[in-house]
Design a protein around this motif. Structure first.
Motif, PDB file in Angstrom:
ATOM      1  N   UNK A 246       0.828  -1.205   0.000  1.00 50.33           N
ATOM      2  CA  UNK A 246       0.000   0.000   0.000  1.00 50.33           C
ATOM      3  C   UNK A 246       0.863   1.257   0.000  1.00 50.33           C
ATOM      4  N   UNK A 247       1.925   1.253   0.801  1.00 49.18           N
ATOM      5  CA  UNK A 247       2.809   2.415   0.854  1.00 49.18           C
ATOM      6  C   UNK A 247       3.394   2.695  -0.528  1.00 49.18           C
ATOM      7  N   UNK A 248       3.929   1.646  -1.164  1.00 45.66           N
ATOM      8  CA  UNK A 248       4.557   1.844  -2.463  1.00 45.66           C
ATOM      9  C   UNK A 248       3.584   2.315  -3.527  1.00 45.66           C
ATOM     10  N   UNK A 249       2.396   1.722  -3.566  1.00 46.81           N
ATOM     11  CA  UNK A 249       1.449   2.063  -4.626  1.00 46.81           C
ATOM     12  C   UNK A 249       0.764   3.406  -4.366  1.00 46.81           C
ATOM     13  N   UNK A 250       0.517   3.741  -3.110  1.00 44.20           N
ATOM     14  CA  UNK A 250      -0.147   5.020  -2.819  1.00 44.20           C
ATOM     15  C   UNK A 250       0.789   6.206  -3.017  1.00 44.20           C
ATOM     16  N   UNK A 253       4.503   4.936  -6.830  1.00 44.81           N
ATOM     17  CA  UNK A 253       5.490   4.027  -7.399  1.00 44.81           C
ATOM     18  C   UNK A 253       4.854   2.989  -8.329  1.00 44.81           C
ATOM     19  N   UNK A 254       3.576   2.705  -8.105  1.00 44.45           N
ATOM     20  CA  UNK A 254       2.891   1.714  -8.916  1.00 44.45           C
ATOM     21  C   UNK A 254       3.208   0.280  -8.539  1.00 44.45           C
ATOM     22  N   UNK A 255       3.896   0.072  -7.439  1.00 45.33           N
ATOM     23  CA  UNK A 255       4.299  -1.278  -7.020  1.00 45.33           C
ATOM     24  C   UNK A 255       4.629  -1.233  -5.532  1.00 45.33           C
ATOM     25  N   UNK A 256       4.911  -2.417  -4.978  1.00 44.53           N
ATOM     26  CA  UNK A 256       5.303  -2.496  -3.575  1.00 44.53           C
ATOM     27  C   UNK A 256       6.617  -1.741  -3.350  1.00 44.53           C
ATOM     28  N   UNK A 257       6.838  -1.339  -2.105  1.00 46.15           N
ATOM     29  CA  UNK A 257       8.055  -0.585  -1.782  1.00 46.15           C
ATOM     30  C   UNK A 257       9.305  -1.393  -2.130  1.00 46.15           C
TER      31      UNK A 257
END
Length: 635
Positions: A246-250, A253-257
């Motif tokens: 969620x952190x990466x996509x929100x 980044x469009x993907x996981x961190x």
């Protein structure tokens, strides 16, 4: 007791507490419709907050200057439903989530290291769920606190979230586990907070990521779903091996961190990497390379049985019974691999750690417990590390015998009659502390501060006298004060299912004679030597893991017998001193602020700055007890 002639037995206090969390984060729960439940120890003295013996949740929002009502996990309605149902709108459930995940991580550490975990001086670790507004979360060792930020999702690319939606880092199980692990590592090796080479902070990041990723395997239902979705091939991206999705996509980044899979098994990336997250990611990838290799080997027989010997699965869903058996192997191997890495911490140097040291520590600690390595886990892990370019320098081969830390060249014993260390109170205290049904009494597990308990002061003095007597053999300068950084007893289960007790001693000394005399003593880079000792309960030292500096009196070293360990320590210390000075000079050269300040560049490296690369602002939050206040200063 009796009531109207009827015997009414008392109701025992439960051993475990079940608490609901999100399925890793609110986005995952919304998309899957599933919550997860963590099973953690039941603390009988738990106060609203929650506030227990190890953790204190302090829910003050510094940005809004607001306290949030603390959750009472012992309230009848809360106990009756496995904790409150997690909600982004209810801060009390945020407090519940950070407490549950943190307690679960700590309990796994206890199981692997074989002793009860305590923070330094028996203080609590503070968790601040809404510490500041910013795209960040970090462990602050000065405040003994983990600080979680909150931020708005990216307006243009928020992922499966609303543009501008508030995202709480304290609701991500991955972020919580990652930051709690930073705090645990700092407790186990506090001098790893001082970067003395490119691997120190990278190890912090790698270890935190490993624990967060392997924490996924605590939830067997999640593993079952991943096995079913990938037909048992976890190398196919199922989300199980992704971190902070969620952190990466929100954050656009469009993907996981970060992800544990998806990169080529070559040494090129590790050789080029200098940034801690990137360098640490290479180590994480190597561990998961080994995990996936071991996992695939362990389910090969199941696949042969299920396919009539071909091992090639037909299209379609796996049979539920096969999914369950494969999931069991996935969980078991995850537990085994993480245990190998965690147990290695007792076998790491006290200072100046490198990934090569980690490889040697893993092999040594595991070989002590499992000498046969019947499942070839060590061999698989060492090979996975080699393929990523991670191995110790100056070893003759990658065989177990070559990677194992050396035994002392001359016999050493903590029971030396000339300067004995009374180990009996330490062993008794550690043994009683493992008994949850009784009163453990005082715990003697680390060097005390001035004014500590008499038993702690006594063992501190005894170890100090012993270390001074054997300083040359330990790689420590005899004419400089030697500090006891920690001493504890661990009980770990060996291959024969019997507990193996070990005594771990951490010794350090500062070498001001090697530091820059042109800088203030309290502001210049500290040069510190350190030695880890692994001993049996009879006091016999089995391993000496030294990070020395050259001795002051070279003549005294030259006068020692040719086979004395001091000669090797002196040579290694000379090389280490030169490497440390090159490292510090490189930091100054690369830091743009060096021309404008007398503050050493190394002093500007900390956990907040290290995590600030994910975006947003880092905050320096001073946390006091409830009823006081929190000061916030944006860096």
């Amino acid at each position: 007791m009796t009531l109207a002639g009827v015997n009414v037995p008392s109701v025992p206090t439960p051993d475990r507490r079940r608490l609901r969390t999100f399925a890793f984060d609110p986005m995952s729960t919304r998309l899957s419709g599933r919550y997860l439940v963590l099973d953690v120890p039941f603390e009988t003295n738990l106060q609203p907050g929650p506030c227990g013996s190890l953790l204190q949740v302090v829910d003050f929002d510094a940005t809004r200057d607001q306290w949030y009502e603390p959750v009472d996990l012992d309230a009848g309605a809360v106990l009756a439903q496995d904790g409150l149902r997690p909600s982004e709108r209810d801060p009390r459930t945020h407090q519940q989530v950070v407490y549950a995940v943190a307690m679960s991580v700590i309990e796994r550490f206890e199981r692997f290291v074989g002793r009860r975990f305590r923070w330094r001086a028996n203080h609590q670790l503070r968790l601040v769920p809404h510490a500041f507004e910013g795209r960040n979360a970090f462990f602050d060792p000065r405040r003994r606190a983990v600080l979680f930020g909150y931020y708005r999702a990216d307006q243009r690319d928020p992922g499966p979230n609303l543009p501008g939606q508030v995202i709480f880092t304290c609701l991500s199980s991955d972020i919580i586990a990652h930051e709690i692990t930073h705090a645990i590592v700092h407790r186990l090796r506090r001098y790893f907070a001082q970067a003395t080479n490119s691997d120190v902070f990278a190890l912090h990041e790698a270890f935190a990521d490993l624990v967060a990723l392997f924490q996924h395997f605590v939830h067997r239902d999640v593993v079952i779903q991943a096995v079913a979705a990938t037909s048992g091939d976890l190398r196919r991206n199922s989300g199980l091996l992704d971190l902070a999705e969620e952190f990466g996509r929100s954050s656009g980044r469009g993907r996981a961190l970060r992800s544990a899979i998806g990169t080529e098994r070559t040494p090129d990336r590790f050789r080029r990497a200098t940034e801690p997250h990137e360098r640490g990611a290479c180590f994480v990838a190597a561990v998961f390379d080994a995990y996936l290799d071991v996992y695939q080997a362990s389910i090969a027989d199941l696949l042969r049985i299920a396919t009539g010997g071909s091992g090639v699965l037909p299209p379609g869903r796996l049979h539920p019974d096969l999914v369950n058996r494969v999931a069991d192997e996935a969980v078991k191997n995850a537990d085994r691999l993480l245990g190998m890495v965690v147990r290695a911490f007792d076998y790491l140097p006290v200072v100046d750690v490198t990934f090569g040291d980690v490889v040697r520590a893993i092999v040594t600690a595991d070989r002590v417990l499992f000498p046969d390595d019947s499942g070839n886990l060590r061999g698989t892990l060492v090979e996975a590390m080699r393929r990523r370019g991670i191995y110790p320098p100056r070893v003759t081969s990658l065989a177990d015998a070559a990677l194992t830390w050396p035994a002392p060249e001359q016999p050493l014993s903590l029971a030396d009659p000339a300067a004995p260390v009374d180990l009996q109170p330490l062993i008794l205290s550690a043994t009683r502390d493992l008994d949850l049904t009784g009163e453990a009494g005082p715990v003697i597990s680390a060097a005390p501060a001035a004014g500590g308990r008499a038993g702690e002061r006594r063992i501190d003095q005894q170890v100090g006298a012993w270390a001074r007597r054997h300083a040359h053999a330990l790689g420590l300068e005899p004419s400089v004060d030697i500090d006891l950084a920690g001493i504890h007893v661990a009980y770990r289960q060996a291959a024969d299912r019997q507990p193996r007790p070990e005594i771990v001693v951490q010794l350090t000394q500062r070498r001001p004679d090697l530091e820059d005399p042109g800088l203030d003593e309290n502001k210049r880079p500290v040069f510190r030597a350190g030695t880890t000792l692994i001993a049996g309960v009879d006091g016999r030292v089995e391993f000496v893991i030294a990070k020395p500096f050259p001795f002051l009196d070279e003549g005294a070293v030259a006068a020692l017998p040719p086979g004395h360990a001091a000669h090797g320590h002196h040579r290694a210390g000379t090389d280490r001193l030169a490497a440390l000075r090159r490292w510090l000079a490189g930091l100054e050269e690369d830091d743009a602020l060096s021309a404008w300040t007398l503050e050493p560049a190394i002093d500007r490296l900390d956990f907040a700055a290290m995590h600030n690369d994910v975006g947003g602002e880092a905050a320096d939050v001073r946390v006091h007890r409830r009823g006081a206040h929190v000061q916030r200063r944006v860096r």
